[in-house]
Design a protein around this motif. Structure first.
Motif, PDB file in Angstrom:
ATOM      1  N   TYR A 315       0.834  -1.202   0.000  1.00  0.00           N
ATOM      2  CA  TYR A 315       0.000   0.000   0.000  1.00  0.00           C
ATOM      3  C   TYR A 315       0.873   1.258   0.000  1.00  0.00           C
ATOM      4  N   GLN A 316       1.928   1.249   0.807  1.00  0.00           N
ATOM      5  CA  GLN A 316       2.804   2.412   0.906  1.00  0.00           C
ATOM      6  C   GLN A 316       3.501   2.676  -0.423  1.00  0.00           C
ATOM      7  N   GLN A 317       3.962   1.617  -1.087  1.00  0.00           N
ATOM      8  CA  GLN A 317       4.579   1.793  -2.405  1.00  0.00           C
ATOM      9  C   GLN A 317       3.607   2.447  -3.379  1.00  0.00           C
ATOM     10  N   LEU A 318       2.362   1.987  -3.367  1.00  0.00           N
ATOM     11  CA  LEU A 318       1.373   2.545  -4.282  1.00  0.00           C
ATOM     12  C   LEU A 318       1.056   3.993  -3.936  1.00  0.00           C
ATOM     13  N   ALA A 319       1.007   4.335  -2.646  1.00  0.00           N
ATOM     14  CA  ALA A 319       0.705   5.709  -2.245  1.00  0.00           C
ATOM     15  C   ALA A 319       1.782   6.678  -2.718  1.00  0.00           C
ATOM     16  N   GLU A 320       3.034   6.247  -2.746  1.00  0.00           N
ATOM     17  CA  GLU A 320       4.147   7.119  -3.130  1.00  0.00           C
ATOM     18  C   GLU A 320       4.461   7.046  -4.617  1.00  0.00           C
ATOM     19  N   LEU A 321       3.752   6.216  -5.367  1.00  0.00           N
ATOM     20  CA  LEU A 321       4.070   6.003  -6.778  1.00  0.00           C
ATOM     21  C   LEU A 321       3.569   7.168  -7.622  1.00  0.00           C
ATOM     22  N   ASN A 322       4.418   7.669  -8.507  1.00  0.00           N
ATOM     23  CA  ASN A 322       4.056   8.732  -9.435  1.00  0.00           C
ATOM     24  C   ASN A 322       4.295   8.254 -10.863  1.00  0.00           C
ATOM     25  N   PRO A 323       3.478   8.739 -11.815  1.00  0.00           N
ATOM     26  CA  PRO A 323       3.694   8.344 -13.220  1.00  0.00           C
ATOM     27  C   PRO A 323       5.078   8.743 -13.693  1.00  0.00           C
ATOM     28  N   GLN A 324       5.685   7.879 -14.497  1.00  0.00           N
ATOM     29  CA  GLN A 324       7.037   8.096 -15.005  1.00  0.00           C
ATOM     30  C   GLN A 324       7.001   8.183 -16.521  1.00  0.00           C
ATOM     31  N   ASP A 325       7.825   9.086 -17.065  1.00  0.00           N
ATOM     32  CA  ASP A 325       7.894   9.244 -18.511  1.00  0.00           C
ATOM     33  C   ASP A 325       8.618   8.059 -19.129  1.00  0.00           C
ATOM     34  N   ARG A 326       7.947   7.424 -20.069  1.00  0.00           N
ATOM     35  CA  ARG A 326       8.557   6.332 -20.832  1.00  0.00           C
ATOM     36  C   ARG A 326       8.229   6.547 -22.293  1.00  0.00           C
ATOM     37  N   ALA A 327       8.949   5.844 -23.161  1.00  0.00           N
ATOM     38  CA  ALA A 327       8.827   6.090 -24.599  1.00  0.00           C
ATOM     39  C   ALA A 327       7.428   5.775 -25.113  1.00  0.00           C
ATOM     40  N   ALA A 328       6.925   4.571 -24.830  1.00  0.00           N
ATOM     41  CA  ALA A 328       5.638   4.162 -25.379  1.00  0.00           C
ATOM     42  C   ALA A 328       5.098   2.996 -24.579  1.00  0.00           C
ATOM     43  N   GLU A 329       3.853   2.632 -24.888  1.00  0.00           N
ATOM     44  CA  GLU A 329       3.224   1.507 -24.210  1.00  0.00           C
ATOM     45  C   GLU A 329       3.953   0.210 -24.498  1.00  0.00           C
ATOM     46  N   SER A 330       4.700   0.141 -25.622  1.00  0.00           N
ATOM     47  CA  SER A 330       5.419  -1.086 -25.969  1.00  0.00           C
ATOM     48  C   SER A 330       6.451  -1.440 -24.902  1.00  0.00           C
ATOM     49  N   ASN A 331       6.996  -0.423 -24.198  1.00  0.00           N
ATOM     50  CA  ASN A 331       7.928  -0.706 -23.112  1.00  0.00           C
ATOM     51  C   ASN A 331       7.253  -1.526 -22.022  1.00  0.00           C
ATOM     52  N   TYR A 332       6.043  -1.163 -21.695  1.00  0.00           N
ATOM     53  CA  TYR A 332       5.310  -1.919 -20.681  1.00  0.00           C
ATOM     54  C   TYR A 332       4.995  -3.322 -21.185  1.00  0.00           C
ATOM     55  N   ASN A 333       4.708  -3.440 -22.476  1.00  0.00           N
ATOM     56  CA  ASN A 333       4.456  -4.765 -23.057  1.00  0.00           C
ATOM     57  C   ASN A 333       5.665  -5.670 -22.880  1.00  0.00           C
ATOM     58  N   GLN A 334       6.853  -5.141 -23.076  1.00  0.00           N
ATOM     59  CA  GLN A 334       8.064  -5.941 -22.887  1.00  0.00           C
ATOM     60  C   GLN A 334       8.247  -6.308 -21.420  1.00  0.00           C
ATOM     61  N   ARG A 335       7.959  -5.373 -20.516  1.00  0.00           N
ATOM     62  CA  ARG A 335       8.085  -5.675 -19.097  1.00  0.00           C
ATOM     63  C   ARG A 335       7.090  -6.751 -18.666  1.00  0.00           C
ATOM     64  N   VAL A 336       5.910  -6.745 -19.280  1.00  0.00           N
ATOM     65  CA  VAL A 336       4.917  -7.769 -18.976  1.00  0.00           C
ATOM     66  C   VAL A 336       5.428  -9.143 -19.399  1.00  0.00           C
ATOM     67  N   ASN A 337       5.962  -9.250 -20.614  1.00  0.00           N
ATOM     68  CA  ASN A 337       6.473 -10.539 -21.085  1.00  0.00           C
ATOM     69  C   ASN A 337       7.657 -11.020 -20.243  1.00  0.00           C
ATOM     70  N   ASP A 338       8.512 -10.084 -19.816  1.00  0.00           N
ATOM     71  CA  ASP A 338       9.631 -10.469 -18.948  1.00  0.00           C
ATOM     72  C   ASP A 338       9.114 -10.988 -17.604  1.00  0.00           C
ATOM     73  N   ALA A 339       8.094 -10.318 -17.058  1.00  0.00           N
ATOM     74  CA  ALA A 339       7.542 -10.762 -15.774  1.00  0.00           C
ATOM     75  C   ALA A 339       6.854 -12.116 -15.915  1.00  0.00           C
ATOM     76  N   LEU A 340       6.146 -12.331 -17.019  1.00  0.00           N
ATOM     77  CA  LEU A 340       5.499 -13.632 -17.236  1.00  0.00           C
ATOM     78  C   LEU A 340       6.529 -14.746 -17.328  1.00  0.00           C
ATOM     79  N   ALA A 341       7.666 -14.460 -17.959  1.00  0.00           N
ATOM     80  CA  ALA A 341       8.719 -15.479 -18.074  1.00  0.00           C
ATOM     81  C   ALA A 341       9.408 -15.722 -16.733  1.00  0.00           C
ATOM     82  N   ASP A 342       9.623 -14.655 -15.964  1.00  0.00           N
ATOM     83  CA  ASP A 342      10.315 -14.805 -14.672  1.00  0.00           C
ATOM     84  C   ASP A 342       9.438 -15.477 -13.621  1.00  0.00           C
ATOM     85  N   HIS A 343       8.128 -15.329 -13.737  1.00  0.00           N
ATOM     86  CA  HIS A 343       7.210 -15.881 -12.731  1.00  0.00           C
ATOM     87  C   HIS A 343       6.176 -16.758 -13.431  1.00  0.00           C
ATOM     88  N   SER A 344       6.646 -17.734 -14.167  1.00  0.00           N
ATOM     89  CA  SER A 344       5.760 -18.573 -14.972  1.00  0.00           C
ATOM     90  C   SER A 344       4.906 -19.520 -14.136  1.00  0.00           C
TER      91      SER A 344
END
Length: 414
Positions: A315-344
């Protein structure tokens, strides 16, 4: 008997009332009287009017000197503020002291609000007479969105005794954090059609059997048991239906992939896609812990949730979280695939995005894609048709609009 109050056709509109009370205030009335009486006394030479002018001058002098003396004597110390979830009532406490009694003081603390809403109202603590070291307590309702702020100043106001002029002073105090966690959604049972391998009676994600699960014995058949777990030989031997029971060496688990890209920060106030995604993440982690499941965090947050303390840290992490500038939504897509592979081995992976993602979950993993409709968040008054939840292999595409009731959606209500 009709107790309804009759409506008046002569009611003054609220905007005109606001304008009237903005102009007709005590200090303006006194200033006007002072100018009028001074002009009449100067032209007519009346002693009574000269006395009234002197009285008004004395009132002005007292209204200037006395409040500033009171404000100079104040000392304030903030007490720790307990975190709450958005929309709940939060208690603010101060210890205030003064060398000699002071009167008519109003203390205002900045309300913890998101950066995009700095004009929110202040929580005021007012008292008529201050004695030595009182503890002032104020109950205030938080906004519907999470926030985090450090409070190191308090603004004191004083207009004693006549209320003609109001003076203010900023008082420094010890820094305390004011935390508002994301708003929680009451999830009681997840929709059965979203779950792979869920039983019919509890609608909870079940861990798929792997080779490392430990066989512990036989038991009687219960409604909802999969037919593949039935031991037909034992059932024929005893005459009752028996099923094989396993001890799962790895508990069912959720994978929450938090998206803090700036692109998610669309919408105003509580109808904001980023805020909705964090509220859903906090609610799913709370539901998982209540069911005894393990939660893994990825994306903008890291760690795991397997205890109440770890949930509070999340909860505390979420309360302090602020949006961060990133290039595009595709960056998040790659992070999703990496997380799916790491926690299969997680049972359910949950992602948050504005468009459906091209993900590759493992064979025993269910990927829920919470897709927030951009048009509905940019134009919340526009009627956007509801899209159904669709299944694409192991993926579930869950469309979310700005005005959707998230509690009903995630409890499977129509």
């Amino acid at each position: 008997m009709n107790n309804a109050k009759p409506t008046s056709n002569l009611a003054i509109p609220e905007h005109w009332q606001a304008r009237f009370y903005r102009v007709v205030q005590m200090r303006y009335v006194v200033i006007f009287l002072f100018i009028a009486l001074s002009f009449i006394a100067w032209n007519r030479g009346l002693a009574l009017l000269y006395g009234m002018v002197a009285l008004l001058l004395a009132m002005f002098a007292i209204s200037v000197v006395l409040p500033q003396l009171y404000l100079a004597r104040l000392r304030v110390r903030s007490l720790p503020i307990a975190p709450v979830h958005a929309g709940d009532e939060q208690t603010l406490s101060l210890n205030v002291s003064a060398a000699t009694p002071v009167y008519g003081i109003s203390l205002q603390l900045p309300t913890a609000v998101p950066p995009q809403e700095p004009e929110q109202a202040l929580a005021a603590l007012t008292f008529a007479r201050l004695r030595s070291h009182p503890q002032l307590v104020s109950q205030t309702h938080t906004a519907q969105v999470r926030s985090y702020a450090l409070i190191d100043t308090v603004e004191a106001h004083c207009a004693y005794p006549f209320g003609i002029l109001q003076w203010r002073k900023t008082l420094g105090t010890n820094a305390v954090s004011r935390t508002v966690y994301p708003k929680l959604i009451a999830i009681r049972s997840l929709p059965a059609q979203w779950l792979t391998g869920a039983s019919q009676n509890d609608a909870h994600p079940q861990q798929h059997q792997h080779g490392d699960d430990l066989f512990i014995g036989l038991r009687d058949y219960r409604y909802g048991d999969h037919y593949r777990r039935i031991d037909w030989r034992a059932s024929a031997r005893t005459g009752d239906i028996k099923v094989r029971e396993f001890e799962q060496l790895e508990q069912p688990s959720f994978l929450l992939i938090i998206n803090a890209d700036t692109a998610m920060n669309i919408g105003d106030g509580e109808r904001n896609a980023f805020e909705h995604s964090l509220s859903l993440a906090a609610s799913l982690a709370t539901f998982a812990l209540r069911q005894g499941y393990h939660t893994v965090l990825a994306g903008a947050c890291h760690g795991s949730v397997a205890s109440s303390q770890q949930l509070t840290d999340f909860y505390q992490q979420l309360a302090e979280l602020n949006p961060q500038d990133r290039a595009a939504e595709s960056n998040y897509n790659q992070r999703v695939n990496d997380a799916l592979a790491d926690h299969s081995r997680t049972s359910v992976a949950v992602s948050f995005s504005l468009e459906p993602l091209a993900s590759t979950p493992s064979q025993h993993q269910n990927h829920w894609q919470c897709v927030f409709d951009k048009n509905s968040y940019l134009k919340p008054l526009m009627r956007v048709p509801r899209q159904p939840v669709t299944a694409q292999g192991n993926r579930r595409i869950i469309p979310i609009r700005a005005n959707d009731n998230l509690e009903r959606l995630f409890n499977g209500s129509p």
